[in-house]
Design a protein around this motif. Structure first.
Motif, mmCIF file in Angstrom:
data_model
loop_
_atom_site.group_PDB
_atom_site.id
_atom_site.type_symbol
_atom_site.label_atom_id
_atom_site.label_comp_id
_atom_site.label_asym_id
_atom_site.label_seq_id
_atom_site.Cartn_x
_atom_site.Cartn_y
_atom_site.Cartn_z
ATOM 1 N N GLY A 10 -4.565 0.304 -57.040
ATOM 2 C CA GLY A 10 -3.613 -0.182 -56.381
ATOM 3 C C GLY A 10 -2.121 -0.809 -57.436
ATOM 4 O O GLY A 10 -2.480 -0.123 -58.282
ATOM 5 N N MET A 11 -1.076 -0.703 -56.337
ATOM 6 C CA MET A 11 -0.255 -0.715 -57.881
ATOM 7 C C MET A 11 0.233 -1.906 -58.541
ATOM 8 O O MET A 11 0.609 -1.553 -59.426
ATOM 9 N N VAL A 12 -0.461 -3.126 -57.910
ATOM 10 C CA VAL A 12 -0.278 -3.781 -59.686
ATOM 11 C C VAL A 12 -1.278 -3.620 -60.255
ATOM 12 O O VAL A 12 -0.930 -3.985 -61.167
ATOM 13 N N GLY A 13 -2.389 -3.618 -59.481
ATOM 14 C CA GLY A 13 -4.045 -3.152 -60.644
ATOM 15 C C GLY A 13 -3.340 -1.707 -61.297
ATOM 16 O O GLY A 13 -3.393 -1.719 -62.637
ATOM 17 N N GLN A 14 -2.571 -1.101 -60.890
ATOM 18 C CA GLN A 14 -2.038 0.124 -61.960
ATOM 19 C C GLN A 14 -0.791 -0.104 -63.158
ATOM 20 O O GLN A 14 -1.343 0.318 -63.844
ATOM 21 N N VAL A 151 8.118 -10.422 -54.392
ATOM 22 C CA VAL A 151 8.134 -9.755 -54.511
ATOM 23 C C VAL A 151 8.140 -8.799 -56.699
ATOM 24 O O VAL A 151 8.576 -9.201 -57.128
ATOM 25 N N VAL A 152 7.017 -7.702 -56.375
ATOM 26 C CA VAL A 152 6.616 -6.852 -57.164
ATOM 27 C C VAL A 152 6.825 -5.729 -57.426
ATOM 28 O O VAL A 152 6.878 -4.064 -57.250
ATOM 29 N N GLN A 153 8.413 -5.445 -58.213
ATOM 30 C CA GLN A 153 8.765 -4.017 -58.062
ATOM 31 C C GLN A 153 8.237 -3.811 -59.436
ATOM 32 O O GLN A 153 7.630 -3.097 -60.607
ATOM 33 N N PRO A 154 7.775 -2.153 -59.006
ATOM 34 C CA PRO A 154 6.853 -0.953 -59.669
ATOM 35 C C PRO A 154 7.461 -0.162 -60.580
ATOM 36 O O PRO A 154 8.906 -0.060 -60.324
ATOM 37 N N LEU A 155 7.238 -0.431 -62.097
ATOM 38 C CA LEU A 155 7.515 0.482 -63.437
ATOM 39 C C LEU A 155 7.052 1.387 -63.624
ATOM 40 O O LEU A 155 6.104 1.176 -63.076
ATOM 41 N N HIS A 156 7.481 2.315 -64.146
ATOM 42 C CA HIS A 156 6.479 3.150 -65.460
ATOM 43 C C HIS A 156 5.917 4.465 -64.323
ATOM 44 O O HIS A 156 5.545 4.880 -64.930
ATOM 45 N N GLY A 157 6.814 4.417 -63.168
ATOM 46 C CA GLY A 157 5.974 5.767 -62.374
ATOM 47 C C GLY A 157 5.207 5.119 -61.258
ATOM 48 O O GLY A 157 4.956 6.019 -60.754
#
Length: 226
Positions: A10-14, A151-157
């Motif tokens: 998942g996004m957070v797990g990644q 809100v969690v912003q995804p970083l690093h692709g």
């Protein structure tokens, strides 16, 4: 520390996996999930059990890990109440009980969400279920922390697996970066979230429940990079 990571695809797990692999305080990572991440790294081992609710056959392997980061979760939108409770409450508690029996007093960090209802009596269903999950985890012989990001912003692709969320993040990325600076209590990043989990495990934290501002503060702590 040796980390078990649930929900690594998942996004957070990644984001959490990335920070674990780049932090020298983490010796080993074992991801546990329905599918493998596809990541290759000297620290990383992956376990894909037939049934996540029955890890009895893997207790010897699980006992070698002293920390669990539980990032597995689903959105309640459009999901039947029983299915949401099965995944959010029953699955989480099944895993936690296995770990409590296998390695009591180990650290268990559970990702719930901002607005989680500890009273279990509010009007919002997902918040009640998350609150019930946190409360049940507190009663187990584990060292528990509850991360409640907003809100969690995804970083690093890193991307969400959900198409709708991917589209939202693509168009709101610049706005989220601005909000992180002016409203740190509402927005964090996958990087800060992962760093905070490692830091809280290594150094502890004065509160059991970490709201967005706490997560951001803990994620700023200096750490050795691998």
């Amino acid at each position: 520390m040796k980390v078990l990571l649930f929900g690594a695809t998942g996004m957070v797990g990644q984001g959490v996996l990335r920070e674990c692999l780049t932090d020298d305080r983490v010796e080993q990572v074992l991801t546990v999930g329905r599918t493998a991440t596809g990541t290759v790294h000297p620290k990383l081992t992956e376990l894909v059990p037939e049934d996540l609710t029955d890890l009895g056959a893997h207790t010897a392997e699980l006992s070698r890990y002293d920390t669990c980061f539980f990032c597995l979760g689903v959105s309640s939108a459009g999901m039947p109440a029983e299915e949401y409770e099965r995944i959010t409450y029953q699955l989480t508690l099944s895993v936690a009980r296995t770990l409590a029996a296998t390695r009591p007093h180990s650290t268990f960090i559970y990702v719930s969400g901002a607005g989680t209802d500890s009273s279990e009596r509010g009007r919002i269903r997902w918040a009640r279920v998350k609150g019930a999950t946190e409360n049940a985890l507190k009663r187990l012989p584990l060292t528990t922390y509850f991360f409640r990001p907003g809100v969690v912003q995804p970083l690093h692709g890193i991307t969400s697996k959900t198409q709708l969320y991917r589209s939202i993040y693509r168009f709101t990325g610049p706005l989220l970066s601005l909000l992180r600076r002016v409203a740190p209590a509402t927005v964090t990043t996958t990087e800060k979230l992962g760093r905070a989990m490692v830091s809280v495990t290594a150094d502890g934290y004065p509160q059991q429940i970490l709201e967005p501002r706490d997560i951001t503060a803990a994620g700023r702590r200096d750490r050795p990079a691998g």
